[in-house]
Motif scaffolding. Sequence first.
Motif, short mmCIF file in Angstrom:
data_model
loop_
_atom_site.label_atom_id
_atom_site.label_comp_id
_atom_site.label_asym_id
_atom_site.label_seq_id
_atom_site.Cartn_x
_atom_site.Cartn_y
_atom_site.Cartn_z
N SER A 78 11.14 -7.35 130.33
CA SER A 78 12.09 -6.75 129.36
C SER A 78 12.59 -7.60 128.71
O SER A 78 12.84 -8.92 128.82
CB SER A 78 13.17 -6.13 130.72
OG SER A 78 14.42 -6.11 130.12
N HIS A 79 13.13 -7.28 127.48
CA HIS A 79 13.67 -8.09 126.34
C HIS A 79 14.99 -8.69 126.95
O HIS A 79 15.30 -9.76 127.09
CB HIS A 79 13.92 -7.08 125.17
CG HIS A 79 14.48 -7.95 123.87
ND1 HIS A 79 15.24 -7.25 122.83
CD2 HIS A 79 14.85 -9.27 123.90
CE1 HIS A 79 15.70 -8.57 122.05
NE2 HIS A 79 15.35 -9.46 122.66
N LYS A 80 15.91 -7.79 127.37
CA LYS A 80 17.23 -8.36 127.93
C LYS A 80 17.03 -9.21 129.15
O LYS A 80 17.56 -10.23 129.03
CB LYS A 80 18.14 -7.18 128.43
CG LYS A 80 19.29 -7.20 128.77
CD LYS A 80 20.02 -6.01 129.21
CE LYS A 80 21.62 -6.53 129.52
NZ LYS A 80 21.78 -7.14 130.74
N SER A 176 2.60 -12.96 122.12
CA SER A 176 3.34 -13.55 120.84
C SER A 176 2.70 -14.69 120.24
O SER A 176 2.26 -15.56 120.88
CB SER A 176 4.77 -13.93 121.27
OG SER A 176 5.41 -14.27 120.26
N VAL A 221 11.37 -15.56 121.22
CA VAL A 221 11.36 -14.47 121.93
C VAL A 221 12.08 -13.15 121.11
O VAL A 221 11.56 -12.31 120.89
CB VAL A 221 11.84 -14.69 123.25
CG1 VAL A 221 11.90 -13.11 123.90
CG2 VAL A 221 10.92 -15.60 124.11
N GLU A 222 13.46 -13.67 120.73
CA GLU A 222 14.09 -12.75 120.01
C GLU A 222 13.57 -12.30 118.78
O GLU A 222 13.60 -10.93 118.42
CB GLU A 222 15.47 -13.36 119.79
CG GLU A 222 16.30 -13.55 120.92
CD GLU A 222 17.62 -14.32 120.83
OE1 GLU A 222 17.62 -15.06 119.66
OE2 GLU A 222 18.51 -13.98 121.30
N PHE A 225 10.53 -9.84 119.48
CA PHE A 225 11.25 -8.29 119.77
C PHE A 225 11.75 -7.80 118.69
O PHE A 225 11.77 -6.46 118.43
CB PHE A 225 11.95 -8.57 121.12
CG PHE A 225 11.24 -8.75 122.29
CD1 PHE A 225 10.49 -7.49 122.71
CD2 PHE A 225 11.49 -9.81 123.03
CE1 PHE A 225 9.67 -7.48 123.99
CE2 PHE A 225 10.58 -9.93 124.27
CZ PHE A 225 9.89 -8.68 124.65
N ASP A 226 12.36 -8.47 117.70
CA ASP A 226 13.06 -7.75 116.40
C ASP A 226 12.02 -7.37 115.65
O ASP A 226 12.01 -6.04 115.17
CB ASP A 226 13.81 -8.86 115.85
CG ASP A 226 15.17 -9.09 116.44
OD1 ASP A 226 15.62 -8.41 117.37
OD2 ASP A 226 15.85 -10.34 116.03
N THR A 229 10.34 -4.16 117.19
CA THR A 229 11.12 -3.18 117.13
C THR A 229 11.19 -2.64 115.80
O THR A 229 11.28 -1.36 115.29
CB THR A 229 12.76 -3.60 117.40
OG1 THR A 229 12.68 -4.08 118.64
CG2 THR A 229 13.77 -2.29 117.18
#
Length: 233
Positions: A78-80, A176, A221-222, A225-226, A229
């Motif tokens: 999970s991203h969060k 990634s 990581v951010e 996921f950005d 998205t």
Amino acid sequence: MTLTTVVNNLTLADQVLTKVQEDIVNGDIAPGTKISESALASKYGVSRGPLREAISRLESRGLIERAPNVGARVVSLSHKELIELYQIRENLEGLACRLAAENMTEDEIEQLQALLQKHQQDQDFKDGTSYYKQQGDLDFHYCIIHGSKNRKLIHLLCEELYHLILMYRHQFSAISTTNISSHPEKAFVHHQRIVEAIADRDGELAEMLMKKHIQRSRKAVETYFDQLTAGEA
């Protein structure tokens, strides 16, 4: 060979725990997989008793979760949750680094330096494909945490969170190309600087360097996921 043929000092439940945990961390049991006691008992050649104990312990370590109408299953990326984990690591491993600079013996620091030399000789590292991926005493972060000599910190990071961190590290690095593990030479330089600060007994610098090192991975990581998205939009 079934686990029951393994001869060592571990109980059968410990042996099952080690194997299931390894398979989860390495992705052989994929995230989100529903846990079937009968299937796993057959796979590992054990009865359900030690298997249930192992599953319960893996649940306490955050590798297995229970969901309504689903039962036990392997946790999913999970991203969060991943970002939260990195935030915890930034601060707690930073503290561990500060304490390691204060508490590690000269022999322990020499062993840490020797560990980096071992990492540098790894073939995957030489090829520039990945950083040395071993666990426990061969893991740079693990050794520094133990070098802190703070039992509460060691328990939290090396027992409660360690394998969850390994699972996320493995799963994320597999998907990634922006993760710091995709740039092993940079990770190695960061590790060298951290060891130098510990050897100099500069706890403040060691803490800052470790926090920045982990922060770089969090930002990667951010970014990943950005981009993911944005690609789905």
